[in-house]
Write a protein that holds these residues in place. Structure first.
Motif, short mmCIF file in Angstrom:
data_model
loop_
_atom_site.label_atom_id
_atom_site.label_comp_id
_atom_site.label_asym_id
_atom_site.label_seq_id
_atom_site.Cartn_x
_atom_site.Cartn_y
_atom_site.Cartn_z
N ILE A 21 0.82 -1.21 0.00
CA ILE A 21 0.00 0.00 0.00
C ILE A 21 0.85 1.26 0.00
CG2 ILE A 21 -1.70 1.34 1.31
CD1 ILE A 21 -2.82 -1.12 -0.10
N GLU A 22 1.95 1.24 0.76
CA GLU A 22 2.79 2.43 0.88
C GLU A 22 3.80 2.57 -0.26
OE1 GLU A 22 4.49 2.34 4.76
OE2 GLU A 22 2.55 2.38 5.77
N GLY A 23 3.80 1.59 -1.18
CA GLY A 23 4.62 1.74 -2.37
C GLY A 23 6.04 1.22 -2.29
N TYR A 24 6.39 0.57 -1.16
CA TYR A 24 7.73 0.01 -1.06
C TYR A 24 7.90 -1.15 -2.04
CZ TYR A 24 8.39 2.80 3.15
OH TYR A 24 8.50 3.85 4.02
N TYR A 25 6.81 -1.88 -2.28
CA TYR A 25 6.80 -2.90 -3.31
C TYR A 25 6.10 -2.31 -4.53
CZ TYR A 25 7.84 -6.39 0.34
OH TYR A 25 8.42 -7.12 1.36
N ALA A 26 6.77 -2.25 -5.64
CA ALA A 26 6.21 -1.62 -6.85
C ALA A 26 5.27 -2.58 -7.58
CB ALA A 26 7.34 -1.20 -7.78
N PRO A 27 4.30 -2.04 -8.33
CA PRO A 27 3.43 -2.90 -9.15
C PRO A 27 4.25 -3.79 -10.08
CG PRO A 27 2.58 -0.66 -9.09
CD PRO A 27 3.94 -0.62 -8.44
N GLY A 28 3.95 -5.08 -10.09
CA GLY A 28 4.67 -6.02 -10.92
C GLY A 28 5.90 -6.62 -10.26
N GLN A 29 6.27 -6.11 -9.07
CA GLN A 29 7.45 -6.62 -8.38
C GLN A 29 7.20 -8.01 -7.81
OE1 GLN A 29 9.22 -3.93 -5.55
NE2 GLN A 29 10.21 -5.55 -4.41
N ARG A 30 8.16 -8.90 -7.96
CA ARG A 30 8.02 -10.26 -7.46
C ARG A 30 8.15 -10.30 -5.94
NH1 ARG A 30 12.45 -15.01 -8.19
NH2 ARG A 30 11.26 -16.72 -7.25
N ILE A 31 7.31 -11.09 -5.28
CA ILE A 31 7.40 -11.30 -3.85
C ILE A 31 8.28 -12.52 -3.61
CG2 ILE A 31 6.11 -11.83 -1.75
CD1 ILE A 31 5.52 -9.06 -2.86
N ASN A 64 2.29 -17.79 -13.43
CA ASN A 64 2.99 -19.03 -13.75
C ASN A 64 4.46 -18.76 -14.06
OD1 ASN A 64 0.67 -20.58 -13.45
ND2 ASN A 64 0.09 -20.36 -15.59
N ASN A 65 5.31 -19.63 -13.54
CA ASN A 65 6.76 -19.57 -13.76
C ASN A 65 7.44 -18.38 -13.09
OD1 ASN A 65 6.59 -21.89 -15.47
ND2 ASN A 65 6.02 -20.55 -17.20
N ILE A 66 6.66 -17.56 -12.40
CA ILE A 66 7.23 -16.41 -11.70
C ILE A 66 6.91 -16.49 -10.21
CG2 ILE A 66 7.21 -13.89 -11.45
CD1 ILE A 66 6.60 -13.69 -14.41
N GLY A 67 5.64 -16.80 -9.91
CA GLY A 67 5.19 -16.83 -8.52
C GLY A 67 4.39 -15.59 -8.19
N PRO A 68 4.27 -15.24 -6.90
CA PRO A 68 3.48 -14.07 -6.50
C PRO A 68 4.17 -12.75 -6.86
CG PRO A 68 4.55 -15.03 -4.58
CD PRO A 68 4.83 -15.96 -5.73
#
Length: 225
Positions: A21-31, A64-68
């Motif tokens: 929510i606060e943007g530390y993880y960017a859209p599309g970034q792999r968890i 698929n092949n990437i994960g969350p």
């Protein structure tokens, strides 16, 4: 009443959600599960459970092949949601104005707006977004239609799942937004008529939508040309 301890899953959920929510993880970034195991000093099981919950809420997308990964921004959904939100916020603001917004509350609104100016100077996008939401919450406290306010908050959460707080930040639009807040405060102070306040609040939100659209088109042009 005994307070229940926070579970490992809840701790992982709260941690990941706040960073999304606060943007530390960017859209599309792999968890990266293994990285979170180290950060939270726990096993992978509660983290995977938290990931599934965030996936159900639309904040994480399993590929698929990437994960969350953090759910990418859905531009069409953003435009549609904020368009509806503009109508609802305009009406809620006008309703709130009919129930006596005090001088003290107007002073609070002015203070929040000044803090937003400081956030721009510091390029603190996340804080700007939080202060902006608090600004409008201070107005809705006076709205007697609690169903309407609950629906507005629900749409705010929906927007959070579409784009992160601060990800739609644009310095030029941010400055214009602060000026529009000042105009809105003045309308509330003067106790302007319902239609005038409703229109001002509605256009304020639509201007944010249109600025995001223009910014998105500009970025797209840069990518393809």
């Amino acid at each position: 009443m005994e307070i229940q301890p926070i579970t490992k899953k809840q701790k992982a959920y709260d941690y990941m959600k706040s960073r999304i929510i606060e943007g530390y993880y960017a859209p599309g970034q792999r968890i990266v599960i293994n990285q979170l195991v180290k950060e939270l000093s726990t096993s992978a099981i509660p983290i995977r459970e938290a990931v599934r919950q965030l996936e159900a809420e639309g904040l994480i997308d399993y590929q698929n092949n990437i994960g969350p990964v953090v759910t990418p921004i859905n531009k069409d959904e953003y435009f549609n949601t904020i368009s509806v939100l503009a109508v609802m916020e305009g009406y809620a603001t006008a309703l709130s104005s009919q129930h006596g917004i005090t001088k003290e509350r107007l002073a609070e609104l002015t203070e929040k707006n000044n803090q937003m100016k400081e956030a721009i100077d510091e390029f603190n996008f996340q804080n700007f977004g939080k202060l902006n939401r608090t600004f409008h919450e201070l107005i809705y406290v006076h709205c007697k239609n609690t169903f309407l306010v609950d629906e507005i908050r629900r749409l705010w959460l929906k927007l959070d799942s579409i784009r992160r707080v601060g990800s739609a930040f644009h310095p030029k639009r941010a400055l214009a937004s602060i000026q529009e807040h000042e105009q809105l405060i003045e309308l509330l102070r003067k106790k302007a008529d319902f239609e005038t306040i409703e229109k001002a609040a509605r256009m304020h939100k639509l201007n944010t939508r249109d600025a995001f659209k223009d910014q998105s088109n500009f970025v797209q042009d840069r990518v393809f040309f």
